[in-house]
Design a protein around this motif. Structure first.
Motif, PDB file in Angstrom:
ATOM      1  N   GLU A 107     118.889  95.656  24.322  1.00  0.00           N
ATOM      2  CA  GLU A 107     117.657  95.522  23.554  1.00  0.00           C
ATOM      3  C   GLU A 107     117.940  94.824  22.225  1.00  0.00           C
ATOM      4  O   GLU A 107     117.148  93.989  21.765  1.00  0.00           O
ATOM      5  CB  GLU A 107     117.000  96.882  23.287  1.00  0.00           C
ATOM      6  CG  GLU A 107     115.632  96.706  22.626  1.00  0.00           C
ATOM      7  CD  GLU A 107     115.017  97.989  22.086  1.00  0.00           C
ATOM      8  OE1 GLU A 107     113.805  98.156  22.230  1.00  0.00           O
ATOM      9  OE2 GLU A 107     115.766  98.805  21.509  1.00  0.00           O
ATOM     10  N   THR A 108     119.070  95.148  21.595  1.00  0.00           N
ATOM     11  CA  THR A 108     119.444  94.484  20.349  1.00  0.00           C
ATOM     12  C   THR A 108     119.657  92.992  20.583  1.00  0.00           C
ATOM     13  O   THR A 108     119.195  92.149  19.788  1.00  0.00           O
ATOM     14  CB  THR A 108     120.721  95.113  19.769  1.00  0.00           C
ATOM     15  OG1 THR A 108     120.544  96.520  19.630  1.00  0.00           O
ATOM     16  CG2 THR A 108     121.060  94.512  18.411  1.00  0.00           C
ATOM     17  N   ALA A 109     120.353  92.652  21.667  1.00  0.00           N
ATOM     18  CA  ALA A 109     120.586  91.238  21.989  1.00  0.00           C
ATOM     19  C   ALA A 109     119.267  90.512  22.231  1.00  0.00           C
ATOM     20  O   ALA A 109     119.071  89.367  21.788  1.00  0.00           O
ATOM     21  CB  ALA A 109     121.486  91.134  23.222  1.00  0.00           C
ATOM     22  N   TYR A 110     118.338  91.185  22.915  1.00  0.00           N
ATOM     23  CA  TYR A 110     117.012  90.604  23.160  1.00  0.00           C
ATOM     24  C   TYR A 110     116.264  90.400  21.849  1.00  0.00           C
ATOM     25  O   TYR A 110     115.639  89.355  21.619  1.00  0.00           O
ATOM     26  CB  TYR A 110     116.237  91.533  24.092  1.00  0.00           C
ATOM     27  CG  TYR A 110     114.772  91.208  24.245  1.00  0.00           C
ATOM     28  CD1 TYR A 110     114.356  90.046  24.879  1.00  0.00           C
ATOM     29  CD2 TYR A 110     113.792  92.070  23.753  1.00  0.00           C
ATOM     30  CE1 TYR A 110     113.014  89.750  25.034  1.00  0.00           C
ATOM     31  CE2 TYR A 110     112.445  91.789  23.887  1.00  0.00           C
ATOM     32  CZ  TYR A 110     112.056  90.626  24.532  1.00  0.00           C
ATOM     33  OH  TYR A 110     110.723  90.346  24.670  1.00  0.00           O
ATOM     34  N   ALA A 111     116.340  91.386  20.966  1.00  0.00           N
ATOM     35  CA  ALA A 111     115.628  91.304  19.688  1.00  0.00           C
ATOM     36  C   ALA A 111     116.143  90.151  18.829  1.00  0.00           C
ATOM     37  O   ALA A 111     115.381  89.540  18.074  1.00  0.00           O
ATOM     38  CB  ALA A 111     115.758  92.626  18.938  1.00  0.00           C
ATOM     39  N   TYR A 112     117.433  89.847  18.944  1.00  0.00           N
ATOM     40  CA  TYR A 112     118.019  88.759  18.168  1.00  0.00           C
ATOM     41  C   TYR A 112     118.025  87.434  18.922  1.00  0.00           C
ATOM     42  O   TYR A 112     118.536  86.427  18.428  1.00  0.00           O
ATOM     43  CB  TYR A 112     119.438  89.123  17.746  1.00  0.00           C
ATOM     44  CG  TYR A 112     119.489  89.992  16.501  1.00  0.00           C
ATOM     45  CD1 TYR A 112     119.494  89.425  15.238  1.00  0.00           C
ATOM     46  CD2 TYR A 112     119.500  91.371  16.602  1.00  0.00           C
ATOM     47  CE1 TYR A 112     119.533  90.212  14.096  1.00  0.00           C
ATOM     48  CE2 TYR A 112     119.525  92.175  15.467  1.00  0.00           C
ATOM     49  CZ  TYR A 112     119.539  91.585  14.221  1.00  0.00           C
ATOM     50  OH  TYR A 112     119.557  92.367  13.099  1.00  0.00           O
ATOM     51  N   GLY A 113     117.494  87.424  20.147  1.00  0.00           N
ATOM     52  CA  GLY A 113     117.438  86.182  20.917  1.00  0.00           C
ATOM     53  C   GLY A 113     118.800  85.654  21.312  1.00  0.00           C
ATOM     54  O   GLY A 113     119.013  84.432  21.375  1.00  0.00           O
ATOM     55  N   ILE A 114     119.731  86.541  21.591  1.00  0.00           N
ATOM     56  CA  ILE A 114     121.104  86.132  21.887  1.00  0.00           C
ATOM     57  C   ILE A 114     121.213  85.599  23.318  1.00  0.00           C
ATOM     58  O   ILE A 114     120.725  86.207  24.270  1.00  0.00           O
ATOM     59  CB  ILE A 114     122.073  87.311  21.697  1.00  0.00           C
ATOM     60  CG1 ILE A 114     122.145  87.678  20.211  1.00  0.00           C
ATOM     61  CG2 ILE A 114     123.466  86.973  22.230  1.00  0.00           C
ATOM     62  CD1 ILE A 114     122.986  88.904  19.923  1.00  0.00           C
ATOM     63  N   SER A 115     121.854  84.470  23.445  1.00  0.00           N
ATOM     64  CA  SER A 115     122.203  83.939  24.763  1.00  0.00           C
ATOM     65  C   SER A 115     123.674  83.539  24.736  1.00  0.00           C
ATOM     66  O   SER A 115     124.211  83.185  23.689  1.00  0.00           O
ATOM     67  CB  SER A 115     121.327  82.735  25.127  1.00  0.00           C
ATOM     68  OG  SER A 115     121.491  81.688  24.189  1.00  0.00           O
ATOM     69  N   ILE A 116     124.317  83.620  25.874  1.00  0.00           N
ATOM     70  CA  ILE A 116     125.747  83.330  25.994  1.00  0.00           C
ATOM     71  C   ILE A 116     125.932  82.182  26.977  1.00  0.00           C
ATOM     72  O   ILE A 116     125.500  82.265  28.135  1.00  0.00           O
ATOM     73  CB  ILE A 116     126.542  84.557  26.479  1.00  0.00           C
ATOM     74  CG1 ILE A 116     126.260  85.776  25.595  1.00  0.00           C
ATOM     75  CG2 ILE A 116     128.044  84.242  26.527  1.00  0.00           C
ATOM     76  CD1 ILE A 116     126.712  85.637  24.168  1.00  0.00           C
ATOM     77  N   ARG A 117     126.566  81.110  26.511  1.00  0.00           N
ATOM     78  CA  ARG A 117     126.882  79.978  27.387  1.00  0.00           C
ATOM     79  C   ARG A 117     128.195  79.380  26.919  1.00  0.00           C
ATOM     80  O   ARG A 117     128.221  78.454  26.111  1.00  0.00           O
ATOM     81  CB  ARG A 117     125.772  78.932  27.351  1.00  0.00           C
ATOM     82  CG  ARG A 117     125.959  77.836  28.387  1.00  0.00           C
ATOM     83  CD  ARG A 117     124.785  76.866  28.379  1.00  0.00           C
ATOM     84  NE  ARG A 117     124.961  75.839  29.384  1.00  0.00           N
ATOM     85  CZ  ARG A 117     124.114  74.828  29.564  1.00  0.00           C
ATOM     86  NH1 ARG A 117     123.039  74.721  28.791  1.00  0.00           N
ATOM     87  NH2 ARG A 117     124.333  73.934  30.500  1.00  0.00           N
TER      88      ARG A 117
END
Length: 363
Positions: free
Chosen positions: A273-283
Motif C-alpha cells: 500500500e505504501t508503494a502504491y501511495a508513492y507510485g513506485i514502479s520497479i524496472r
C-alpha cells in the motif's frame, strides 16, 4: 500505509503527525475516513475537518492525545474518551518510571499502525469491554528488575485475547540485543504486534470454522504439545527450516508458524500500500527476467488475487534490499519465500478474504 496531505497547504504528512510542519494546522486521524484530517477549532476542545459542515462534523481528540501518544479522533457528541486503538489497552506502562512515556509512545505508534491494518482488512475487532469473550486487549508491562530482560517476570505473548508486550521491546538497544541473542534477522515492535495478534485471529477465524482441517494439512496439527515443541526449538533440535517456513521460529509449532505467516502477510499488504501511495514502479536496467519488474498500481488491502500481490512484492523486495546495501545497511527484507511458505501465505489471504466478505455481506 497510505500517504496523507494537509488539506490546507498540500504538505505531505506522516501517519503519526499531529501538526502540519508547513502551515501549523492541527491534524487528527479519523477512523471513518481512514485519513489524517486538517482541523479547525469549533470551541471547547472540539474540532471540525477543514471544509466540513461544522454542525455534523464535530470531534474531540482521544484522551491519550493529552500525553502525546495518540492523534486519533473520537465523536465529540459520543461517550467514548478513547479511540478504537487506545480502547484496546488494559494496562499501560507505569508513567512514573523515567523513560516509560517515550516507550509507551513507541508502543502506541506500532499498535496504531496495526489497528489501521486490521480496519483496512475489515477484520473483526472488539475490545474486551465490548465483548469479554471475543475481545482483544493489550497489556504493556515492565520487569520489576530495572535492567531490562525478557524472562519469567514478563513474557511477550498472547493468551485468551490478551496480548502482553514487555516494554523492554520499546528500548532500541535492548531489542537489538535480544535480536542478536536469538539470532533473528528481523525484530521490531510492529512485527511483535502483528505476530501476537495472529494468535488472536487464529482463535477467531480458524479454530471455530471449516478452516481447521485445511490448516492442519498445511501447517501441522496444533494439538501437538506446545510447551514441549518450544523446549525442543530452544534446545536447538528443531532442524532445517528454510524450505518450509518463513522463519526459524515458525518451525517450532503450527501455532507459531501461523502467527509468523500472518505477520508476514500484514508486512506485505502494508508495504505494498505504501508503494502504491508513492507510485513506485520497479524496472531494473539489468536483468532480463520479467519477475524483476513491477508496478504497485492497486490497493493491496482490497486485492483478491494473491498471485498479483506476490508478483508485485518480490521485485520490490529486491529493490529495497539493494537500496539498503547501498547505504551500508543490512537487508531491509531478510527473508526468502519458498513455495510452501507462499502456500501458507495464500491460506492466510483466503481466510482474511472470507472474513472480509462475510462482514461486507452482513452490512
Amino acid at each position: 500505509m497510505q500517504t496523507f496531505e494537509c488539506q490546507n497547504c498540500g504538505q505531505l504528512l506522516y501517519f503519526e503527525n499531529s501538526h502540519c510542519e508547513r502551515c501549523g494546522h492541527t491534524l487528527g486521524f479519523l477512523e471513518r475516513t481512514a485519513r489524517l484530517e486538517t482541523l479547525v477549532p469549533v470551541g471547547g476542545n472540539v474540532w471540525s475537518p477543514l471544509g466540513a459542515p461544522r454542525a455534523s462534523e464535530r470531534y474531540r481528540f482521544c484522551a491519550n492525545a493529552n500525553v502525546q501518544v495518540c492523534n486519533w479522533l473520537v465523536d465529540a457528541d459520543g461517550n467514548a474518551n478513547l479511540c478504537r486503538a487506545c480502547s484496546l489497552n488494559q494496562i499501560i506502562p507505569d508513567l512514573r518510571v523515567f523513560g516509560n512515556q517515550d516507550r509507551w509512545r513507541k508502543l502506541e505508534s506500532a499498535k496504531h499502525r496495526l489497528v489501521y491494518s486490521l480496519l483496512k482488512l475489515k477484520l473483526p475487532l472488539y475490545s474486551k469491554a465490548e465483548d469479554a469473550w471475543r475481545g482483544l486487549a493489550f497489556e504493556f508491562l515492565g520487569d520489576p528488575n530495572p535492567r531490562f530482560r525478557e524472562g519469567p517476570a514478563v513474557m511477550t505473548g498472547h493468551l485468551n485475547g490478551i496480548v502482553t508486550l514487555n516494554i523492554a521491546e520499546a528500548d532500541d538497544a535492548e531489542r537489538e540485543r535480544q535480536r542478536a541473542t536469538m539470532a533473528e534477522p528481523y525484530r521490531t515492535l510492529l512485527g511483535h504486534f502483528r505476530h501476537e495478534v495472529g494468535h488472536y485471529y487464529w482463535a477467531q477465524l480458524v479454530a471455530p470454522s471449516q478452516w481447521v482441517q485445511p490448516f492442519r494439512d498445511l501447517f501441522g496439527d496444533e494439538r501437538t504439545d506446545y510447551e514441549q515443541a518450544l523446549d525442543t526449538y530452544y534446545a536447538g533440535a528443531a532442524g532445517p527450516w528454510q524450505t518450509q517456513y518463513v522463519s526459524a521460529y515458525a518451525s517450532s509449532h503450527p501455532w507459531e508458524d501461523w502467527a509468523e505467516t500472518w505477520a508476514h502477510y500484514l508486512h506485505i499488504v502494508d508495504v505494498l500500500e505504501t508503494a502504491y501511495a508513492y507510485g513506485i514502479s520497479i524496472r531494473p536496467r539489468a536483468g532480463r527476467s520479467a519477475d524483476l519488474t513491477t508496478r504497485a498500481d492497486f490497493d493491496a488491502y482490497r486485492m483478491s488475487d494473491f498471485d498479483a500481490l506476490v508478483q508485485a512484492w518480490l521485485p520490490l523486495t529486491y529493490a529495497m534490499n539493494s537500496i539498503n546495501r547501498s547505504m551500508g545497511q543490512p537487508d531491509l527484507y531478510p527473508f526468502v519465500l519458498a513455495s510452501p511458505v507462499l502456500d501458507k501465505l495464500r491460506f492466510v489471504h483466503n481466510v482474511i478474504r472470507q472474513s472480509r466478505s462475510s462482514k461486507e455481506a452482513a452490512v
